[in-house]
Every structure is written in structure tokens, then in C-alpha cells.
Design an enzyme around this catalytic site. Structure first.
Site, PDB file in Angstrom:
ATOM      1  N   GLU A  13      53.098  38.234  62.354  1.00  0.00           N
ATOM      2  CA  GLU A  13      53.468  38.386  60.940  1.00  0.00           C
ATOM      3  C   GLU A  13      54.953  38.153  60.715  1.00  0.00           C
ATOM      4  O   GLU A  13      55.350  37.486  59.747  1.00  0.00           O
ATOM      5  CB  GLU A  13      53.072  39.789  60.464  1.00  0.00           C
ATOM      6  CG  GLU A  13      53.333  40.029  58.981  1.00  0.00           C
ATOM      7  CD  GLU A  13      52.785  41.362  58.521  1.00  0.00           C
ATOM      8  OE1 GLU A  13      51.547  41.516  58.524  1.00  0.00           O
ATOM      9  OE2 GLU A  13      53.589  42.252  58.175  1.00  0.00           O
ATOM     10  N   ARG A  24      70.328  18.300  33.339  1.00  0.00           N
ATOM     11  CA  ARG A  24      70.922  19.118  32.289  1.00  0.00           C
ATOM     12  C   ARG A  24      72.367  18.680  32.039  1.00  0.00           C
ATOM     13  O   ARG A  24      73.185  18.637  32.964  1.00  0.00           O
ATOM     14  CB  ARG A  24      70.875  20.593  32.715  1.00  0.00           C
ATOM     15  CG  ARG A  24      71.692  21.558  31.883  1.00  0.00           C
ATOM     16  CD  ARG A  24      71.132  21.748  30.497  1.00  0.00           C
ATOM     17  NE  ARG A  24      71.755  22.892  29.851  1.00  0.00           N
ATOM     18  CZ  ARG A  24      71.625  23.155  28.565  1.00  0.00           C
ATOM     19  NH1 ARG A  24      70.904  22.361  27.781  1.00  0.00           N
ATOM     20  NH2 ARG A  24      72.202  24.224  28.034  1.00  0.00           N
ATOM     21  N   GLN A  36      82.026  21.049  40.159  1.00  0.00           N
ATOM     22  CA  GLN A  36      82.171  21.520  41.527  1.00  0.00           C
ATOM     23  C   GLN A  36      81.564  22.909  41.715  1.00  0.00           C
ATOM     24  O   GLN A  36      80.929  23.201  42.746  1.00  0.00           O
ATOM     25  CB  GLN A  36      83.645  21.538  41.938  1.00  0.00           C
ATOM     26  CG  GLN A  36      83.859  21.819  43.424  1.00  0.00           C
ATOM     27  CD  GLN A  36      85.324  21.812  43.805  1.00  0.00           C
ATOM     28  OE1 GLN A  36      86.070  22.712  43.415  1.00  0.00           O
ATOM     29  NE2 GLN A  36      85.732  20.786  44.539  1.00  0.00           N
TER      30      GLN A  36
END
Length: 401
Positions: A251, A277, A288
Site C-alpha cells: 500500500e 489565459r 516569471q
């Protein structure tokens, strides 16, 4: 060191991503109480589960002789990553991992030949669902201090007690249950049992209303004079801790691959968004501050991927490395931060329902399950030789003699 998948694994990954996008998205979440849509959610969950079973996902690393695909840990992790990438319901992918790694693989390792042939085929095919019950209200990190008791009778055992935070409990057909057969017996005081849903004395509570992982049903499980036959003891009396340790190895490595896929999906979506966008006449990705955040997100994903597949390779090779298996589980800070970065870059859209905010919610539980952050750090520290040592008495000086 080769970090590339072979052509067959790449093909399987692409198949799983495409299948998950087509068939596994848009599921109803589990909510407790009247009007919560629990019956509808359970029916939808089981339908998608059966589809995943037909694709070999719910039994990927179980040997083919018992109905599985016989994949090693690396390939199984690759398919779980693909499932997380294609399926927007991270809770569903989490449930698949809990079923496969915490329940089926211990049965593969510790089950008798009769048990394997009786239980595994239907669990691999998607016909049945498994849950592993160990956590209790007073025994989370202290897994050896269980209050659920199993008393030996002539024809089997009788279980009394309760479990909490049991993944898949509301829909499970089979439970792998840990109980104390020798209370206070430490590592050899626990025993694992295979218990069918519907067994008299076994009841399951309503599903939890959780912060994240809405598509993964979890609930309490109660045992009151629940009789379990002798042939449903897994690994023999006193082997419960070994069964649990085995399940955690799988797991803590392979289940977290689903999160890796989710990170990749959110990263790709965010990268596309900042390229489209525009603000002040240019794509926001040209700023940046934005581009550096994207770079940080990419590095978190790549670092998590390296840790996970290193651990998976060790698991596949039978390595006794005790540091690698907890490492993917401890990448939760990277998962959570990647989600927070995605929310920030999406602006106000990031706090609406969508991939970014879902990753934040779904990553929060990963700080707790499979052992808390602190427990995992303890495991790694112990492997480094930094565990607690008994202090030795100081020798007395001659003057004190």
C-alpha cells in the site's frame, strides 16, 4: 537505471488512461444520512468497479492462476498512476488501491491454496470488493494494541469489537479483519480473518462525510459475537501482524501511484491554462512568477515519481530496503503543495469545483492513512539506526565503590 517503461507497459498505461476518461468519471459521491444519495452512489460505484475489473485493474498484481494479471509491482504501480491520471475521481482510484494492495496481496502471500481459489477470482474480476479492517478509535498508529477480540471456539473464532475508517466498508463483500487472539501478546498477539459481508454479527455503519476522497466509501465496522470458521483464518493464529506488514509494503508504495497520476493530470491542466489565459495582453505563463511556480510543480511531480518507482522496483525485486517503501507515502507535502500552486495559478477559478481544489482536498488524508507522517518518519529513522535505545547504567566511579 532505466526510467522508461517497456512498450507493453506504455500501451497498457495508455489503455487505462483512455478507459478511465471514458468510463470512470462523473461518479456520485458518498454522503451519509437521508437524501444523501448513498444507494445511488453505491450502485454507480459498483458499476464502475465491474468495468475496471473487466480491464484487469482490480486484480493487476494477483497471479494469473487466481484470476489476476500477474503484474509485478512496477507495472502495477504504472497502471495505478494511469488510473489516477485518467480518472478525476481520486477516491475511486484510492478504493481500488486499498482493495488490491491492502486486501488481495496479503491473501496472495498468506492464504492457503483453498483460500486463494475460493476468494481471489471474484475479487480480481470486479464481481466482489474487499476491505481491510485494522484501525480502531484507540488503535491507529498503535496497531498492535487492538481492542477487537477473537476468542477461539471448537469450530472457529468469535469476533467482538469495532473498526473505523475502513475503506470500501459500505460496499465490501469481503473483509480482511485484524483481531487480538492473545491480548498484550505484541507482534504475535494478532490474527487476521477473512469475513464475508452478511455474516451474522457483522454490521457496517453509514458512510463518512469526508473533506476529500468523496468517491471512496468509508465507514465503521462492528462485530458482535461474529462467528468465523477455522478455514477463514489468514496465515494462521498469531500471524496478523505479518499480514498487516505485508499489506503496508504494497500500500505504501503502489497505492500512492494513483496520486502521482492525479498530480500529472493537474500539472498538465495548469500548464495548458497558464498558456491560454491572458492578462495585460500576454499569457500569464510568460510572467516569471508564474513560470517559476510551474517549474516547482514539475520538480515536485518528478521527485515523487522517482521515489515511487524506486520503491516499486525494490518491492518487485524482493529488496529488504526499509527506507524506500515509506518514501512515496511521505511525498504528501509535494502533492498538497502542487494542488495549492494549481489553485493559486487558476485564481478565483481555483477555489471552484475542479481538479485543482479536488487535489488539495484529496491530498490532505494522505498525511494520515498508511501510517501518519510521524510514524513514517519513525520507520525511516529506525531503518537508519536512529531508533530509541535503552540507556545503559553508567559505571560507578572508584570513589563510589
Amino acid at each position: 537505471m532505466n526510467f522508461d517503461f517497456d512498450p507493453e507497459t506504455r500501451e497498457m498505461r495508455e489503455m487505462v488512461v483512455g478507459f478511465a476518461r471514458r468510463e470512470l468519471n462523473g461518479g456520485a459521491g458518498f454522503r451519509p444520512g437521508p437524501g444523501g444519495g448513498t444507494d445511488e452512489a453505491a450502485a454507480d460505484f459498483r458499476h464502475r468497479w465491474q468495468l475496471a475489473g473487466k480491464q484487469g485493474i482490480t486484480g493487476s498484481c494477483v497471479p494469473a492462476a487466481y484470476g489476476g494479471s500477474g503484474l509485478d509491482a512496477v507495472t502495477a504501480a504504472a497502471l495505478m498512476e494511469a488510473l489516477g491520471q485518467g480518472c478525476t475521481d481520486t477516491g475511486f482510484a484510492f478504493s481500488v488501491g486499498a482493495h488490491l494492495f491492502a486486501s488481495l496481496m496479503p491473501l496472495v502471500e498468506f492464504g492457503t491454496e483453498e483460500q486463494k481459489r475460493r476468494w481471489l477470482p471474484a475479487l480480481c474480476s470486479g464481481e466482489r470488493i474487499a476491505a481491510h479492517g485494522i484501525t480502531e478509535p484507540e488503535a491507529g498508529s498503535d496497531a498492535l494494541n487492538l481492542r477487537t477480540r477473537a476468542e477461539r471456539r471448537e469450530d472457529g473464532y468469535v469476533l467482538n469489537g469495532g473498526k473505523c475508517f475502513t475503506t470500501n466498508a459500505p460496499v465490501a463483500d469481503v473483509f480482511v479483519v485484524q483481531a487480538a487472539t492473545a491480548p498484550g501478546g505484541g507482534y504475535f498477539g494478532l490474527t487476521a480473518f477473512i469475513v464475508e459481508a452478511g455474516t451474522p454479527g457483522l454490521t457496517v455503519g453509514p458512510p463518512y462525510d469526508k473533506t476529500g476522497l468523496h468517491g471512496s466509501p468509508m465507514a465503521d465496522v462492528h462485530f458482535e459475537d461474529c462467528h468465523v470458521p477455522l478455514d477463514q483464518v489468514l496465515g494462521g493464529e498469531g500471524a496478523g501482524a505479518s499480514v498487516f506488514t505485508s499489506s503496508m509494503k504494497w500500500e505504501r508504495t503502489c497505492l500512492f501511484a494513483a496520486y502521482l497520476g492525479t498530480m500529472k493530470r493537474v500539472l498538465d491542466g495548469t500548464l495548458a491554462y497558464v498558456g491560454e489565459r491572458e492578462q495585460f495582453g500576454v499569457p500569464i505563463g510568460s510572467n516569471q512568477a508564474v513560470s517559476h511556480r510551474i517549474v516547482d510543480m514539475t520538480l515536485r511531480y518528478e521527485s515523487a515519481r522517482l521515489m515511487l518507482y524506486k520503491a516499486a522496483r525494490g518491492l518487485a525485486d524482493g529488496s529488504d530496503d526499509e527506507i524506500a517503501p515509506p518514501s512515496p507515502a511521505r511525498g504528501e507535502r509535494g502533492r498538497l503543495q502542487l494542488g495549492l500552486d494549481a489553485v493559486q495559478l487558476h485564481g478565483a477559478l481555483g477555489i471552484l469545483t475542479g481538479e485543482a481544489e479536488a487535489l488539495v482536498r484529496d491530498a490532505m488524508p494522505s498525511r494520515i492513512f498508511s501510517g501518519t507522517n510521524e510514524i513514517q518518519k519513525n520507520n525511516i529513522a529506525r531503518a537508519l539506526g536512529l531508533g530509541a535505545r535503552r540507556s545503559r547504567p553508567r559505571p560507578r566511579s572508584r570513589a563510589a565503590r
